[in-house]
Write a protein that holds these residues in place. Structure first.
Motif, PDB file in Angstrom:
ATOM      1  N   LYS A   1       0.841  -1.207   0.000  1.00 34.01           N
ATOM      2  CA  LYS A   1       0.000   0.000   0.000  1.00 34.01           C
ATOM      3  C   LYS A   1       0.874   1.254   0.000  1.00 34.01           C
ATOM      4  O   LYS A   1       0.622   2.206  -0.721  1.00 34.01           O
ATOM      5  CB  LYS A   1      -0.895   0.001   1.252  1.00 34.01           C
ATOM      6  CG  LYS A   1      -2.271  -0.600   1.014  1.00 34.01           C
ATOM      7  CD  LYS A   1      -3.153  -0.279   2.212  1.00 34.01           C
ATOM      8  CE  LYS A   1      -4.335  -1.223   2.314  1.00 34.01           C
ATOM      9  NZ  LYS A   1      -4.934  -1.184   3.654  1.00 34.01           N
ATOM     10  N   GLU A   2       1.900   1.231   0.885  1.00 33.08           N
ATOM     11  CA  GLU A   2       2.805   2.382   0.991  1.00 33.08           C
ATOM     12  C   GLU A   2       3.555   2.606  -0.326  1.00 33.08           C
ATOM     13  O   GLU A   2       3.740   3.737  -0.768  1.00 33.08           O
ATOM     14  CB  GLU A   2       3.808   2.170   2.138  1.00 33.08           C
ATOM     15  CG  GLU A   2       3.227   2.393   3.522  1.00 33.08           C
ATOM     16  CD  GLU A   2       2.548   3.757   3.682  1.00 33.08           C
ATOM     17  OE1 GLU A   2       3.177   4.777   3.356  1.00 33.08           O
ATOM     18  OE2 GLU A   2       1.379   3.791   4.119  1.00 33.08           O
TER      19      GLU A   2
ATOM     20  N   LYS B   1       1.286   4.125  -2.795  1.00 29.35           N
ATOM     21  CA  LYS B   1       1.091   5.541  -2.463  1.00 29.35           C
ATOM     22  C   LYS B   1       2.278   6.378  -2.965  1.00 29.35           C
ATOM     23  O   LYS B   1       2.108   7.448  -3.530  1.00 29.35           O
ATOM     24  CB  LYS B   1       0.948   5.698  -0.947  1.00 29.35           C
ATOM     25  CG  LYS B   1      -0.438   6.222  -0.543  1.00 29.35           C
ATOM     26  CD  LYS B   1      -0.444   6.676   0.908  1.00 29.35           C
ATOM     27  CE  LYS B   1      -1.178   5.690   1.784  1.00 29.35           C
ATOM     28  NZ  LYS B   1      -1.066   5.980   3.207  1.00 29.35           N
TER      29      LYS B   1
ATOM     30  N   LYS C   1       2.249   9.252  -5.802  1.00 28.68           N
ATOM     31  CA  LYS C   1       2.708  10.603  -5.486  1.00 28.68           C
ATOM     32  C   LYS C   1       3.717  11.088  -6.543  1.00 28.68           C
ATOM     33  O   LYS C   1       3.651  12.212  -7.024  1.00 28.68           O
ATOM     34  CB  LYS C   1       3.363  10.589  -4.098  1.00 28.68           C
ATOM     35  CG  LYS C   1       3.339  11.931  -3.404  1.00 28.68           C
ATOM     36  CD  LYS C   1       3.830  11.817  -1.991  1.00 28.68           C
ATOM     37  CE  LYS C   1       4.025  13.191  -1.371  1.00 28.68           C
ATOM     38  NZ  LYS C   1       4.641  13.123  -0.064  1.00 28.68           N
TER      39      LYS C   1
END
Length: 316
Positions: free
Chosen positions: A10-11, A14, A18
């Motif tokens: 998930k990170e 993300k 970004k």
């Protein structure tokens, strides 16, 4: 799947999103702000509303073909759902753009099989850098990579590739400037087989102004690969520079006439407001965009994901 692994993924997603959003900021300013001002400023959904949208999409390098398809789909949805408020069209338009970018046959088989990846593109589009970054990614994933420096036409092409090979920690087989590219490919294939390489990546000269020569050169290279490395999976990527907008589409089209292209790499997306060209290429050529470059670092060469692209471009 372990919760920690899910959290890590998930990170990572993300972080990618970004970087992608940051890389697409100029395109976003160009397309999205124009779209949103139409949604806010139009009193009704009429011919003028659609004409204004058409202008924004074409000016954003989404291309005439893709724009026509997107607007036709939008009109159908508006009719079906009986929508009267222009503001309600925003999400429908985004969904139509996403539909144009979806590709059924996008795969990365070359990462998992013994493969030869031919990389084609004119000078200055970031071809050598793309090869270096891809080689680095493959090496990080535990693959044994050999580079073949078959762009013997351009001065310093071999030196540039050698520098990337050292940086990525992979082997390189090169030829002298002016050497026969097919002979370099032959040597590279022998080295790849002898060293048990998983992936052989070949840099080729992209001389579009003389398509006949390029075609002959590629035919010769293909004959050698078929004869010497018949079991290897074949991938042919064409690298184009997003900052050139419609010219990138034309280049991809011309290369597809001289080689069986399996994927497109769009570089320099971060330096342009013309990122809509990703939609145009996928829609018009039916060849999947497989990677996009949104910055200088190795992590900034990303696998192309239509959902992520649209999310990064349009999400509030």
């Amino acid at each position: 799947m372990d919760e920690e692994v899910i959290e890590e993924e998930k990170e990572e997603r993300k972080g990618l999103l970004k970087r992608l959003a940051s890389g697409l900021s100029k395109t976003r300013a160009n397309i999205v702000s124009g779209m949103d001002s139409i949604f806010r400023g139009s009193a009704m959904i009429d011919d003028e509303f659609y004409e204004d949208l058409e202008e924004v999409l074409i000016m954003g390098d989404i291309g005439v073909h893709a724009t026509d398809e997107i607007l036709e789909e939008l009109k159908d949805k508006v009719k079906e759902q009986g929508i009267k408020d222009p503001g309600e069209c925003r999400q429908l338009l985004i969904d139509s753009i996403r539909d144009q970018m979806q590709s059924e046959d996008i795969d990365y088989r070359f990462e998992d099989e013994r493969s030869v990846v031919l990389v084609i593109g004119v000078n200055g589009v970031g071809k050598t850098t793309t090869i270096g970054k891809l080689a680095s990614k493959l090496k990080q994933n535990g693959k044994r990579v050999v580079l073949g420096a078959a762009d013997t036409f351009r001065a310093a092409a071999g030196e540039q590739l050698t520098e990337w090979a050292h940086r990525a920690g992979v082997d390189i087989i090169g030829g002298q400037e002016g050497a026969d590219p097919a002979a370099v490919v032959y040597d590279a294939v022998q080295a790849a087989k002898a060293r048990g390489a998983d992936v052989l990546m070949v840099d080729t000269a992209g001389r579009l102004h003389n398509k006949k020569n390029l075609m002959e050169e590629l035919k010769k290279i293909n004959r050698i690969l078929e004869r010497e490395f018949p079991d290897a999976y074949r991938e042919t990527l064409v690298v184009v520079d997003a900052t050139t907008g419609q010219n990138a589409l034309n280049q991809a089209k011309e290369f597809s006439e001289v080689a069986e292209i399996t994927g497109i790499v769009l570089t320099k997306m971060d330096g342009t407001a013309k990122g809509g060209i990703a939609v145009a290429i996928q829609s018009e050529l039916g060849i999947p965009v497989k990677y996009i470059g949104v910055g200088e670092s190795i992590e900034d060469l990303q696998k192309f994901d239509a959902d992520q692209f649209v999310e990064a471009l349009f999400e509030e």
